[in-house]
Scaffold this motif. Structure first.
Motif, short mmCIF file in Angstrom:
data_model
loop_
_atom_site.label_atom_id
_atom_site.label_comp_id
_atom_site.label_asym_id
_atom_site.label_seq_id
_atom_site.Cartn_x
_atom_site.Cartn_y
_atom_site.Cartn_z
N GLU A 62 0.85 -1.19 0.00
CA GLU A 62 0.00 0.00 0.00
C GLU A 62 0.88 1.23 0.00
N GLU A 112 -13.23 -7.13 -12.49
CA GLU A 112 -14.45 -7.07 -11.68
C GLU A 112 -15.66 -7.56 -12.48
N PRO A 115 -2.11 -4.70 -3.51
CA PRO A 115 -2.33 -3.59 -2.57
C PRO A 115 -1.98 -2.23 -3.16
N ALA A 116 -1.20 -2.18 -4.24
CA ALA A 116 -0.80 -0.91 -4.84
C ALA A 116 -1.82 -0.46 -5.87
N ILE A 117 -1.80 0.84 -6.19
CA ILE A 117 -2.64 1.38 -7.26
C ILE A 117 -1.93 1.12 -8.59
N PRO A 159 -7.85 -0.02 -9.21
CA PRO A 159 -7.68 0.32 -7.80
C PRO A 159 -7.08 -0.88 -7.05
N PRO A 160 -6.57 -0.68 -5.84
CA PRO A 160 -6.05 -1.80 -5.07
C PRO A 160 -7.15 -2.83 -4.82
N PHE A 161 -6.75 -4.07 -4.62
CA PHE A 161 -7.68 -5.15 -4.27
C PHE A 161 -8.83 -5.27 -5.26
N THR A 162 -8.52 -5.10 -6.54
CA THR A 162 -9.52 -5.30 -7.59
C THR A 162 -9.39 -6.74 -8.09
N ARG A 163 -10.53 -7.37 -8.34
CA ARG A 163 -10.51 -8.74 -8.86
C ARG A 163 -10.23 -8.72 -10.36
#
Lengths: 283, 199
Positions: A114, A175, A197-199, A214-218
């Motif tokens: 992050e 997503e 965790p990074a952008i 974005p971070p934590f995107t599937r």
């Protein structure tokens, strides 16, 4: 410092790029058109990535540039020195020390954290472009979520080669909505796109598109139930640092068929060598 | 034009705008997180954070809608001097700023088109309090679940249901900022559910 505005671009251009980045983050995987500027480097050398980096850099950042994983190739060295001169930012080659990393065709081996931003240089942002050359049509296909053509392409791979032969720029679905080109990273790197965790920001200068994760995107690599996605790499370990888990480049070492495999991520390889790991080809 | 319209801008525009944008981008990329941004001092009734967002993102290319109390002479001349942004009604704006009540109804704002979902408005909502509690958020940018005090819940659920079309929201309070892009799925807060059960 130099006589340039901070990070080379004028403020109005940066505002325009920043607005595009925010819309890109709000619609993950969608390609936002932007008014790409002419940069002091040729198209294909990372003009999109450079513009995105210029828009996100702050004076306190520590900047890293990699080209196919390496910090010491022409493209990486020249973009790094470009921002040293025009933004006066600190630079580094160590992945974990960098806050902004501009990359051409690789994701670093070391996990990102992050607070870090990964900026990709993208040549052709439209994953459907080689299947449908008309922008008006591909735009309609994205709006209707009509991605059958991409599956036909992967199926043709299987019917011709017995497996999905696409090995880089492997299409992904973000997503469960937009099909996205992850830039020409090897498909070995595709799993790292998801839940990062990074952008992650993508800039295509010639094609005038910005998109983002974005971070934590599937992020799911497209595949079939009977031909699941498989990240692949050369079946060797690094000749210098003996890493078995990193993506390898094949290097021709003589004119008698001699070759060696080395990590494409130079920082990862050097850190392992400094920690005492030695491969079979290490001097 | 009032003399105070000339003050309250960025002291060092490239660095101030870059730092403010980083805070705003982190907020948009991680819905529910609250960041501090500073640099601008807009006239009343606008908060420092809302003024900073306007100076960071707006210029002569972006029509701005000033809603309710934000639509005062001081704000008009301040925005005109520092950004040159044209003022317009909600139907044609790229950015709108005001309190939640003043910005309503949301149906007035452009939500983009299926071909170009990015051609939608960003609403800068001035809120009296901004806390990491209340409605539950999930979706891109959120590891498991986040919480944010929202002025409404149903309106944001309707907005998210239109994805990829929809509006994006920036909440400002004092010098703090949070964001809610259209990709975020909003759930009722447990407190509200508990109250409902108590009845």
């Amino acid at each position: 410092m130099s006589d340039y505005n901070f990070a080379y671009l004028d403020e109005q251009t940066k505002r325009m790029i920043r607005r595009a980045i925010l819309k890109g983050l709000a619609i993950p995987g969608y390609q936002v058109p932007f008014a790409s500027r002419e940069m002091p480097m040729p198209y294909g050398w990372g003009t999109g990535g450079v513009q995105v980096s210029a828009a996100v850099l702050t004076p306190e950042d520590r900047f890293k540039v990699i080209d196919q994983g390496a910090d010491d190739t022409t493209n990486a060295v020249s973009i790094r020195s470009f921002f040293e001169r025009t933004a006066g930012v600190a630079t580094t080659t160590r992945t974990h020390e960098a806050t902004v990393i501009q990359t051409r065709h690789r994701i670093p081996e070391a996990p990102l954290a992050e607070g870090q931003i990964l900026v990709y240089q993208v040549p052709i942002p439209e994953p459907l472009r080689f299947l449908e050359p008309r922008e008006s049509e591909t735009r309609k296909m994205h709006s209707l979520e009509e991605y059958g053509l991409m599956h036909v392409k992967l199926y043709e791979d299987i019917s011709r080669h017995g497996h999905i032969a696409t090995s880089y720029a492997y299409p992904v679905k973000v997503e469960a909505r937009y099909v996205m080109d992850p830039s020409p990273i090897p498909k070995f790197d595709n799993p790292k796109l998801s839940d990062c965790p990074a952008i992650q920001l993508f800039g295509a200068g010639r094609e005038q598109r910005i998109y983002a994760l974005p971070p934590f995107t599937r992020v799911v690599s497209l595949d079939f139930e009977d031909h699941p996605f498989e990240p692949s790499k050369a079946d060797h370990s690094c000749g210098l640092c003996d890493a078995a888990d990193s993506y390898l480049d094949e290097v021709i070492v003589d004119d008698a068929g001699g070759r060696m495999f080395v990590c494409s991520d130079t920082d990862y390889c050097e850190a392992r060598q400094a920690a005492g790991h030695r491969g079979k080809d290490a001097a | 034009m009032q003399a105070n319209a000339l003050t309250g801008g960025f002291a060092n525009p490239p660095a101030d705008a870059a730092n403010a944008f980083r805070g705003l981008m982190e907020a948009m990329a991680r819905p529910g997180t609250i960041r501090r941004i500073a640099g601008a001092t807009p006239p009343a009734p606008l908060s420092a954070a809302a003024g900073t967002v306007l100076l960071t993102l707006c210029d002569s290319d972006t029509p701005v809608h000033l809603a309710g109390g934000a639509d005062c002479d001081d704000m008009r001349s301040w925005l005109a001097f520092h950004t040159g942004a044209p003022l317009c009604g909600p139907q044609h704006c790229q950015f709108a700023v005001g309190t939640w009540e003043a910005l309503l109804p949301l149906s007035d704002y452009p939500i983009g088109t299926p071909d170009y979902p990015d051609r939608s408005a960003t609403l800068i909502v001035e809120v009296p309090a901004l806390e990491a509690n209340g409605a539950t958020l999930s979706g891109p940018g959120i590891r498991d679940e986040a919480r944010l005090s929202l002025p409404d819940i149903a309106a944001f659920q309707d907005n998210a249901a239109r994805f990829p079309l929809g509006l994006d929201f920036v909440f400002t309070c004092g010098n703090r900022v949070a964001a809610l892009p259209r990709s975020t799925r909003v759930g009722a807060s447990n407190d509200a559910a508990a109250q409902e059960e108590a009845r």
